[in-house]
Design a protein around this motif. Structure first.
Motif, short mmCIF file in Angstrom:
data_model
loop_
_atom_site.label_atom_id
_atom_site.label_comp_id
_atom_site.label_asym_id
_atom_site.label_seq_id
_atom_site.Cartn_x
_atom_site.Cartn_y
_atom_site.Cartn_z
N SER A 1 7.43 0.34 -44.23
CA SER A 1 7.94 0.68 -42.90
C SER A 1 9.10 -0.22 -42.53
O SER A 1 10.12 0.24 -42.00
N ASP A 2 8.96 -1.52 -42.81
CA ASP A 2 10.06 -2.46 -42.56
C ASP A 2 11.29 -2.09 -43.37
O ASP A 2 12.42 -2.18 -42.89
N LEU A 3 11.07 -1.68 -44.62
CA LEU A 3 12.20 -1.31 -45.49
C LEU A 3 12.96 -0.12 -44.93
O LEU A 3 14.20 -0.13 -44.88
N GLU A 4 12.24 0.91 -44.51
CA GLU A 4 12.90 2.09 -43.97
C GLU A 4 13.76 1.75 -42.76
O GLU A 4 14.88 2.25 -42.60
N SER A 5 13.24 0.87 -41.91
CA SER A 5 14.01 0.45 -40.73
C SER A 5 15.21 -0.39 -41.14
O SER A 5 16.32 -0.18 -40.63
N TRP A 6 15.01 -1.33 -42.06
CA TRP A 6 16.08 -2.23 -42.49
C TRP A 6 17.20 -1.46 -43.19
O TRP A 6 18.38 -1.84 -43.10
N LEU A 7 16.87 -0.38 -43.87
CA LEU A 7 17.87 0.39 -44.62
C LEU A 7 18.72 1.32 -43.75
O LEU A 7 19.64 1.95 -44.26
N ARG B 1 13.08 -10.53 -45.11
CA ARG B 1 11.66 -10.51 -44.75
C ARG B 1 11.03 -11.89 -44.91
O ARG B 1 10.24 -12.33 -44.08
N ARG B 2 11.37 -12.58 -46.00
CA ARG B 2 10.83 -13.92 -46.23
C ARG B 2 11.27 -14.89 -45.14
O ARG B 2 10.49 -15.72 -44.67
N LEU B 3 12.52 -14.79 -44.73
CA LEU B 3 13.02 -15.69 -43.69
C LEU B 3 12.30 -15.44 -42.37
O LEU B 3 11.96 -16.37 -41.64
N LYS B 4 12.09 -14.18 -42.04
CA LYS B 4 11.37 -13.87 -40.80
C LYS B 4 9.96 -14.42 -40.85
O LYS B 4 9.46 -14.96 -39.85
N GLN B 5 9.31 -14.29 -42.02
CA GLN B 5 7.96 -14.82 -42.16
C GLN B 5 7.96 -16.33 -42.03
O GLN B 5 7.10 -16.93 -41.37
N ALA B 6 8.94 -17.01 -42.64
CA ALA B 6 9.03 -18.46 -42.56
C ALA B 6 9.22 -18.93 -41.12
O ALA B 6 8.63 -19.92 -40.69
N LYS B 7 10.03 -18.21 -40.36
CA LYS B 7 10.26 -18.57 -38.97
C LYS B 7 8.99 -18.39 -38.15
O LYS B 7 8.69 -19.20 -37.27
N ARG B 8 8.24 -17.33 -38.45
CA ARG B 8 6.98 -17.12 -37.73
C ARG B 8 5.99 -18.23 -38.03
O ARG B 8 5.29 -18.72 -37.16
#
Length: 448
Positions: free
Chosen positions: A17-23, A400-407
Motif C-alpha cells: 500500500s505504501d509503495l502504490e502511494s509512493w509511486l 521507508r527505512r528512514l521513516k521507520q528510523a525517525k519513528r
C-alpha cells in the motif's frame, strides 16, 4: 499478489500500500494506463520474496499480470524513461539531497555468459577485482551520512562493441550512444543530467578509476563543483608555491615559453616527509574506523604539456588542490586529490575521501535484494529500464527505512522491520534496537 513475508499478510499489505502511494509521481510521468499498472507490479516483484528477479518468475509469483505484459513493459514497449528518471532524481533529492550530501561516481559489474547481451565483453570489473566477462554500469549515488540512494546507472560500451555497427543495431543501442565514451565521460554526462534536474549535493567523490583522468577532474572544476577523488602513487604534483618563470638561456636560441621554477614529483614522494595523524572518520560495527592521514596543498601536474629542459615533455602546474595520503592498518597506502578549500581540516578531508564506501553497499543491495543482475534480456532498452526499476525500488526502501528510523527515534521501544526485502535470499541480519540516529535502522555495510 499472493506473496507473504514472515511478517504475515498485514505486513505484506502495508508495504505494498505504501509503495502504490509512493509511486504516484512515477505513474503520472508514464502517462499510460497499462504502463501505470505494470510499473508497480514490476517494482513490487523486485522487492518481494523470491530468489530470482527476472521477468518470468516475477510474473509467476504475481498472478495478476502475465509474463508477456511484464516483458513488453520492460523490454518491448515504446516509452521514454526520461520522465521517470527525473522523478527518481526529485525523490532522491527530497530524501537525502542538500549541501552536505555526497554524489558518488563508481561502476559495478554484471557478470554474463555469452556475447549477445548488450555491452558484455571480457573487461576489468573493479568490484570483482579481476577481468571477467560482464557488463559494466557507471553509477551515480546520492548519499547523506550513511543513507545512499542510487540515481543513475548507464552502460559502458567497450570498443569491441562501438566498432561493430551490426552488433550495436542488433542490441538496439540508440544512435546517440553508439560512439565510444570513456567511463569518466559517461559519468560527466550523468552528473550534468542530475544537476539539470535540480539534484543538490556538496561534493563529488570517485575512486582512482575516475580520479586518474585529468579531463574528468578539470571538467568537474569547470562546472564549479567540489570533488575528492582517488589517484595513483605516481601522480605528479608541484609545490603549491611553484611559479612560472622565463628561463635564462645560456646558449642557442632564446627560450620562448615560461616554465615552472620547481620540478614535479610523485604523490608518494611528496607525502613521505609530511606529518601523519591517526584519525577516525566513522564508527563501524566493531568500533571506530581508524587510519593515518596526511595532507598538503599542492598544484596538480595536469596543465598543458611542454618540454622542460632536459626532462623532456612535462605537464605544467594546474589547479591548486589538496594531496591526501592514507596509510591503512593492513599496510596499504592510498592517495587522493581534492579541491576542497585551503582551510579544510584534515579530519574533514579524511571524512570526504572515506565517504565513498556507501555506494558499494548500494550496489550490493541492488544485486542481492533487488535483482539488478538478474535481467535476462539482451537489449539496451530492456537493461536500462530494468536498472531504473531497481533504483526506484531501492529509493522506496530507503524512504521507508528512514521513516521507520525517525519513528523509532521519537518513540524508543522494540524495533520493527521497515524493510520488505529483509527476509530475502536467506540473509540473516542482526536484530536492530531503537534508532540512536536516523541511520541505525538501515542495513549495516561492510567495513572498508
Amino acid at each position: 499478489m499472493g506473496d507473504r513475508h514472515s511478517g504475515g499478510p498485514t505486513m505484506d499489505a502495508a508495504w505494498k500500500s505504501d509503495l502504490e502511494s509512493w509511486l504516484t509521481p512515477f505513474l503520472g510521468a508514464l502517462r499510460h494506463k497499462v504502463r501505470a499498472r505494470m510499473c508497480p507490479a514490476y517494482v513490487a516483484g523486485l522487492i518481494g520474496i523470491g530468489d530470482r528477479k527476472s521477468v518470468q518468475p516475477m510474473a509467476a509469483r504475481d498472478g495478476g499480470v502475465g509474463y508477456d505484459q511484464l516483458h513488453h513493459f520492460i523490454a518491448g514497449g515504446v516509452w521514454d524513461a526520461g520522465p521517470l528518471e527525473k522523478v527518481l532524481l526529485t525523490e532522491a533529492d527530497r530524501t537525502v539531497g542538500g549541501p552536505e550530501a555526497w554524489l558518488i561516481v563508481d561502476d559495478t559489474a554484471l557478470p554474463k555468459k555469452g556475447e549477445r547481451s548488450v555491452g558484455v565483453a571480457p573487461q576489468y570489473a573493479s568490484d570483482l577485482g579481476k577481468n571477467a566477462n560482464c557488463q559494466t554500469l557507471v553509477s551515480l549515488t546520492l548519499a547523506s551520512g550513511e543513507v545512499p540512494v542510487m540515481v543513475g546507472l548507464r552502460l559502458f560500451l567497450p570498443e569491441s562493441w562501438t566498432s561493430d555497427p551490426t552488433r550495436l543495431a542488433r542490441a538496439g543501442v540508440p544512435d546517440d550512444h553508439r560512439g565510444y565514451r570513456t567511463k569518466p565521460e559517461i559519468a560527466l554526462a550523468e552528473i550534468d543530467r542530475a544537476r539539470t534536474a535540480g539534484l543538490r549535493f556538496g561534493c563529488v567523490l570517485a575512486d582512482a578509476g575516475y580520479g586518474l583522468s585529468a579531463p574528468f577532474r578539470q571538467a568537474l572544476s569547470e562546472r564549479g563543483l567540489t570533488w575528492a577523488v582517488g589517484i595513483g602513487a605516481r601522480q605528479k604534483v608541484y609545490p603549491v608555491d611553484v611559479a612560472l618563470v622565463f628561463p635564462v638561456s645560456g646558449r642557442g636560441r632564446p627560450r620562448k615559453n615560461h616554465g615552472p621554477d620547481a620540478k614535479s614529483v610523485s604523490a608518494e614522494k611528496t607525502l613521505a616527509t609530511a606529518p601523519w595523524r591517526t584519525l577516525s572518520w566513522r564508527r563501524g560495527t566493531k568500533g571506530p574506523l581508524k587510519a593515518r592521514f596526511a595532507a598538503v596543498r599542492i598544484k596538480v601536474a595536469d596543465g598543458p604539456p611542454q618540454r622542460i629542459g632536459d626532462m623532456g615533455q612535462q605537464h605544467l602546474p594546474g589547479e591548486e588542490a589538496w594531496l591526501i595520503g592514507e596509510h591503512r592498518s593492513n599496510g596499504e597506502r592510498k592517495y587522493y586529490l581534492s579541491n576542497l578549500p585551503a582551510g579544510t581540516p584534515l579530519k574533514r578531508l579524511a571524512g570526504a575521501i572515506k565517504a565513498r564506501w556507501i555506494c558499494e553497499q548500494a550496489h550490493q543491495q541492488l544485486k542481492e535484494e533487488l535483482g539488478l543482475d538478474h535481467f535476462e534480456g539482451r537489449s539496451w532498452t530492456g537493461l536500462h529500464r530494468h536498472a531504473l526499476m531497481t533504483m526506484i525500488a531501492y529509493a522506496f526502501l530507503q524512504s521507508r527505512r528512514l521513516k521507520q528510523a525517525k519513528r523509532e527515534k521519537m518513540n524508543p521501544g522494540p524495533a520493527t522491520s521497515a524493510d520488505p526485502a529483509s527476509h530475502l535470499h536467506g540473509h540473516h541480519r542482526r536484530p536492530r534496537t531503537a534508532a540512536a540516529n536516523t541511520m541505525s535502522a538501515l542495513p549495516q555495510a561492510a567495513q572498508l
